[in-house]
Design a protein around this motif. Structure first.
Motif, PDB file in Angstrom:
ATOM      1  N   LEU A 191     -72.084 -52.112 -10.459  1.00 25.02           N
ATOM      2  CA  LEU A 191     -72.295 -53.448 -10.991  1.00 25.02           C
ATOM      3  C   LEU A 191     -71.961 -54.522  -9.961  1.00 25.02           C
ATOM      4  N   ALA A 192     -70.941 -54.288  -9.151  1.00 28.97           N
ATOM      5  CA  ALA A 192     -70.623 -55.241  -8.087  1.00 28.97           C
ATOM      6  C   ALA A 192     -71.783 -55.336  -7.101  1.00 28.97           C
ATOM      7  N   ALA A 193     -72.411 -54.196  -6.794  1.00 29.51           N
ATOM      8  CA  ALA A 193     -73.554 -54.203  -5.883  1.00 29.51           C
ATOM      9  C   ALA A 193     -74.731 -54.957  -6.499  1.00 29.51           C
ATOM     10  N   ILE A 194     -74.989 -54.728  -7.777  1.00 33.09           N
ATOM     11  CA  ILE A 194     -76.089 -55.421  -8.444  1.00 33.09           C
ATOM     12  C   ILE A 194     -75.852 -56.927  -8.470  1.00 33.09           C
ATOM     13  N   ARG A 195     -74.614 -57.326  -8.710  1.00 35.17           N
ATOM     14  CA  ARG A 195     -74.299 -58.746  -8.822  1.00 35.17           C
ATOM     15  C   ARG A 195     -74.497 -59.479  -7.492  1.00 35.17           C
ATOM     16  N   VAL A 196     -74.439 -58.757  -6.389  1.00 38.15           N
ATOM     17  CA  VAL A 196     -74.693 -59.382  -5.087  1.00 38.15           C
ATOM     18  C   VAL A 196     -76.108 -59.953  -5.035  1.00 38.15           C
ATOM     19  N   HIS A 197     -77.023 -59.335  -5.761  1.00 42.22           N
ATOM     20  CA  HIS A 197     -78.412 -59.795  -5.760  1.00 42.22           C
ATOM     21  C   HIS A 197     -78.581 -60.961  -6.736  1.00 42.22           C
ATOM     22  N   ALA A 198     -77.733 -61.948  -6.588  1.00 39.83           N
ATOM     23  CA  ALA A 198     -77.698 -63.067  -7.544  1.00 39.83           C
ATOM     24  C   ALA A 198     -78.980 -63.874  -7.539  1.00 39.83           C
ATOM     25  N   SER A 199     -79.715 -63.864  -6.445  1.00 40.69           N
ATOM     26  CA  SER A 199     -80.962 -64.633  -6.377  1.00 40.69           C
ATOM     27  C   SER A 199     -82.014 -64.096  -7.346  1.00 40.69           C
ATOM     28  N   GLN A 200     -81.816 -62.884  -7.828  1.00 42.32           N
ATOM     29  CA  GLN A 200     -82.810 -62.244  -8.695  1.00 42.32           C
ATOM     30  C   GLN A 200     -82.411 -62.236 -10.172  1.00 42.32           C
ATOM     31  N   HIS A 201     -81.187 -62.690 -10.477  1.00 44.02           N
ATOM     32  CA  HIS A 201     -80.662 -62.499 -11.833  1.00 44.02           C
ATOM     33  C   HIS A 201     -80.017 -63.792 -12.332  1.00 44.02           C
ATOM     34  N   PRO A 202     -80.769 -64.584 -13.102  1.00 42.04           N
ATOM     35  CA  PRO A 202     -80.227 -65.855 -13.585  1.00 42.04           C
ATOM     36  C   PRO A 202     -79.119 -65.684 -14.615  1.00 42.04           C
ATOM     37  N   ASP A 203     -79.028 -64.525 -15.270  1.00 42.83           N
ATOM     38  CA  ASP A 203     -77.999 -64.262 -16.276  1.00 42.83           C
ATOM     39  C   ASP A 203     -77.216 -63.019 -15.873  1.00 42.83           C
ATOM     40  N   LEU A 204     -76.251 -63.203 -14.985  1.00 43.89           N
ATOM     41  CA  LEU A 204     -75.499 -62.065 -14.462  1.00 43.89           C
ATOM     42  C   LEU A 204     -74.694 -61.359 -15.540  1.00 43.89           C
ATOM     43  N   GLU A 205     -74.120 -62.131 -16.473  1.00 46.51           N
ATOM     44  CA  GLU A 205     -73.317 -61.499 -17.521  1.00 46.51           C
ATOM     45  C   GLU A 205     -74.195 -60.665 -18.448  1.00 46.51           C
ATOM     46  N   GLY A 206     -75.368 -61.186 -18.807  1.00 45.86           N
ATOM     47  CA  GLY A 206     -76.292 -60.426 -19.634  1.00 45.86           C
ATOM     48  C   GLY A 206     -76.777 -59.174 -18.930  1.00 45.86           C
ATOM     49  N   MET A 207     -77.061 -59.295 -17.625  1.00 44.81           N
ATOM     50  CA  MET A 207     -77.485 -58.152 -16.834  1.00 44.81           C
ATOM     51  C   MET A 207     -76.393 -57.089 -16.821  1.00 44.81           C
ATOM     52  N   ASP A 208     -75.151 -57.515 -16.612  1.00 45.50           N
ATOM     53  CA  ASP A 208     -74.019 -56.604 -16.562  1.00 45.50           C
ATOM     54  C   ASP A 208     -73.911 -55.801 -17.859  1.00 45.50           C
ATOM     55  N   ALA A 209     -73.976 -56.503 -18.981  1.00 49.27           N
ATOM     56  CA  ALA A 209     -73.855 -55.840 -20.283  1.00 49.27           C
ATOM     57  C   ALA A 209     -75.012 -54.872 -20.520  1.00 49.27           C
TER      58      ALA A 209
END
Length: 247
Positions: A191-209
């Motif tokens: 999840l930390a690796a995915i969150r690095v791609h912040a330019s692609q994910h406007p809702d990081l918390e929703g993506m995480d869940a």
């Protein structure tokens, strides 16, 4: 699959920056912790990604930097970017030759790739570039990488034919899944690796869940203990003691 818990060398292919992190970063992080040498090969520049229409010139550089940082968190240092145009990835001999080059250079025990078959249950998993990535890698693994007469210019550069033992596909249709890896101990790294791609994910918390739920569902479907998380694969033995080669 017991002998594959920690392959010595792994070569992981993806169509875009962030694909590997969604598909296999938990498994790769576990292998990296156990000493595996892992190489990423990203086929496209990711230039069609993101949400900001005002400045497209820096998208490739941004996404490449995100992928390098995400890889670092997983434990991967070696990354190759092929730089194909995002959305235009094609199955052709020019790209296949570049993939064969990487396979012969790394000589991995396991090649990871996106799946070449369309997933009708979740069409978003089957971006045309994803399908092309899977087909390109499959053709490169067999027969090209192991055929000494395929792409002779590579042999002239000292990159000799190599037989890949295992080809693992991530993002496979559920009916193709035959391997589940318990990634409970590396979910936070993934999840930390995915969150690095912040330019692609406007809702990081929703993506995480969503990712957490998806991994837990994988584990339940494959009979892992309650509360576990799993990544799933379609594992194909290419050159193993059980496979018949030479035809």
């Amino acid at each position: 699959m017991e002998s594959l818990q920690t392959p010595a060398r792994v070569l992981a292919f993806a169509a875009h920056p962030d694909d590997i992190d969604f598909g296999a970063a938990g498994t790769l992080a576990g292998w990296a912790r156990s000493g595996a040498e892992i190489t990423y090969c990203i086929m496209t520049a990711g230039d069609a990604g993101g949400f900001d229409p005002s400045d497209r010139s820096g998208v490739t550089e941004l996404r490449s930097a995100e992928q390098r940082e995400a890889a670092r968190r997983v434990g991967v240092r070696d990354i190759v970017f092929l730089g194909e145009r995002d959305g235009y990835l094609e199955v052709n001999h020019a790209v296949i030759a570049r993939v064969v080059e990487q396979i012969r250079r790394v000589r991995p025990d396991v090649v990871l790739s996106m799946h070449p078959e369309r997933n009708w249950d979740r069409l978003q998993a089957s971006h045309p570039d994803h399908l092309a990535c899977g087909e390109i890698v499959t053709r490169a693994v067999y027969p090209a990488a192991e055929n000494p007469f395929a792409y002779p210019e590579l042999a002239e550069q000292g990159l000799q034919a190599y037989k890949v033992p295992w080809l693992w596909f991530y993002g496979a249709p559920r009916e193709r899944e035959n391997t589940a890896v318990d990634v409970s101990s590396t979910v936070d790294v993934k999840l930390a690796a995915i969150r690095v791609h912040a330019s692609q994910h406007p809702d990081l918390e929703g993506m995480d869940a969503s990712v957490r739920r998806f991994l837990q569902d994988n584990a339940r479907r494959h009979g892992l203990p309650e509360g576990a998380s799993a990544e799933t694969f379609h594992a194909v033995g290419v050159n193993t003691p059980e496979t018949i080669a030479g035809f």
